[in-house]
Enzyme design. Sequence first.
Site, PDB file in Angstrom:
ATOM      1  N   PRO A  13      -0.634   2.637  -4.203  1.00 61.56           N
ATOM      2  CA  PRO A  13      -1.233   1.204  -3.203  1.00 61.56           C
ATOM      3  C   PRO A  13       0.604   1.329  -2.452  1.00 61.56           C
ATOM      4  O   PRO A  13       0.869   1.141  -3.506  1.00 61.56           O
ATOM      5  CB  PRO A  13      -1.520   0.657  -3.446  1.00 61.56           C
ATOM      6  CG  PRO A  13      -1.313  -0.292  -4.818  1.00 61.56           C
ATOM      7  CD  PRO A  13      -1.344   1.293  -5.848  1.00 61.56           C
ATOM      8  N   MET A  14       0.646   1.818  -1.631  1.00 63.42           N
ATOM      9  CA  MET A  14       1.410   2.273  -0.677  1.00 63.42           C
ATOM     10  C   MET A  14       0.666   1.020   1.087  1.00 63.42           C
ATOM     11  O   MET A  14       0.288   1.568   2.009  1.00 63.42           O
ATOM     12  CB  MET A  14       2.526   2.990  -0.654  1.00 63.42           C
ATOM     13  CG  MET A  14       2.269   3.303  -1.637  1.00 63.42           C
ATOM     14  SD  MET A  14       3.255   5.237  -0.866  1.00 63.42           S
ATOM     15  CE  MET A  14       1.431   5.920  -1.745  1.00 63.42           C
ATOM     16  N   MET A  15       1.327  -0.029   1.609  1.00 61.50           N
ATOM     17  CA  MET A  15       1.248  -0.404   2.539  1.00 61.50           C
ATOM     18  C   MET A  15       1.299  -0.030   4.000  1.00 61.50           C
ATOM     19  O   MET A  15       2.846   0.875   3.747  1.00 61.50           O
ATOM     20  CB  MET A  15       1.641  -2.112   2.385  1.00 61.50           C
ATOM     21  CG  MET A  15       0.879  -3.457   1.844  1.00 61.50           C
ATOM     22  SD  MET A  15       1.994  -5.021   2.515  1.00 61.50           S
ATOM     23  CE  MET A  15       1.636  -4.878   3.432  1.00 61.50           C
ATOM     24  N   GLN A  66      -7.102  -2.667  -3.789  1.00 62.75           N
ATOM     25  CA  GLN A  66      -5.692  -3.631  -4.238  1.00 62.75           C
ATOM     26  C   GLN A  66      -5.887  -4.654  -3.315  1.00 62.75           C
ATOM     27  O   GLN A  66      -5.756  -4.731  -2.400  1.00 62.75           O
ATOM     28  CB  GLN A  66      -3.922  -2.959  -4.533  1.00 62.75           C
ATOM     29  CG  GLN A  66      -3.447  -3.886  -4.740  1.00 62.75           C
ATOM     30  CD  GLN A  66      -2.373  -3.812  -4.623  1.00 62.75           C
ATOM     31  OE1 GLN A  66      -1.013  -3.366  -3.690  1.00 62.75           O
ATOM     32  NE2 GLN A  66      -2.147  -3.623  -5.592  1.00 62.75           N
ATOM     33  N   CYS A  96       3.321 -10.225  -4.970  1.00 62.99           N
ATOM     34  CA  CYS A  96       4.055  -8.831  -4.484  1.00 62.99           C
ATOM     35  C   CYS A  96       4.849 -10.413  -3.118  1.00 62.99           C
ATOM     36  O   CYS A  96       4.499 -11.086  -2.787  1.00 62.99           O
ATOM     37  CB  CYS A  96       3.442  -8.455  -3.736  1.00 62.99           C
ATOM     38  SG  CYS A  96       3.800  -7.279  -2.037  1.00 62.99           S
TER      39      CYS A  96
END
Length: 102
Positions: A13-15, A66, A96
């Site tokens: 997962p990558m914002m 996520q 996070c």
Amino acid sequence: PELQEARKLSVAPMMDYTDRFDRYFLRQISKRALLYTEMVTTGAIIHGDRDRHLWFEEAEHPIVLQLGGSDPKALAQCAKLGQEYGYDEINLNVGCPSDRVS
């Protein structure tokens, strides 16, 4: 078994990157990779446009949602919603450092 097979190749997962357009592109490369959504905060789901954050194409399976957050009740509520939307797995991100997660 299908989800276990997909774990051999996962896209993290990558914002601001692993949105539905990126996942569509990645799915063209591999039908079996395990794809993660970008991190979605519990606040965005509870107070925002739920479909915008949770909706996905059937072809994106296997797919993992996520969730980012720190409130156990909000995480549980959003995990249940993710299950209702049909995600194969829910991943909780409770550490996070993003300012979007409080």
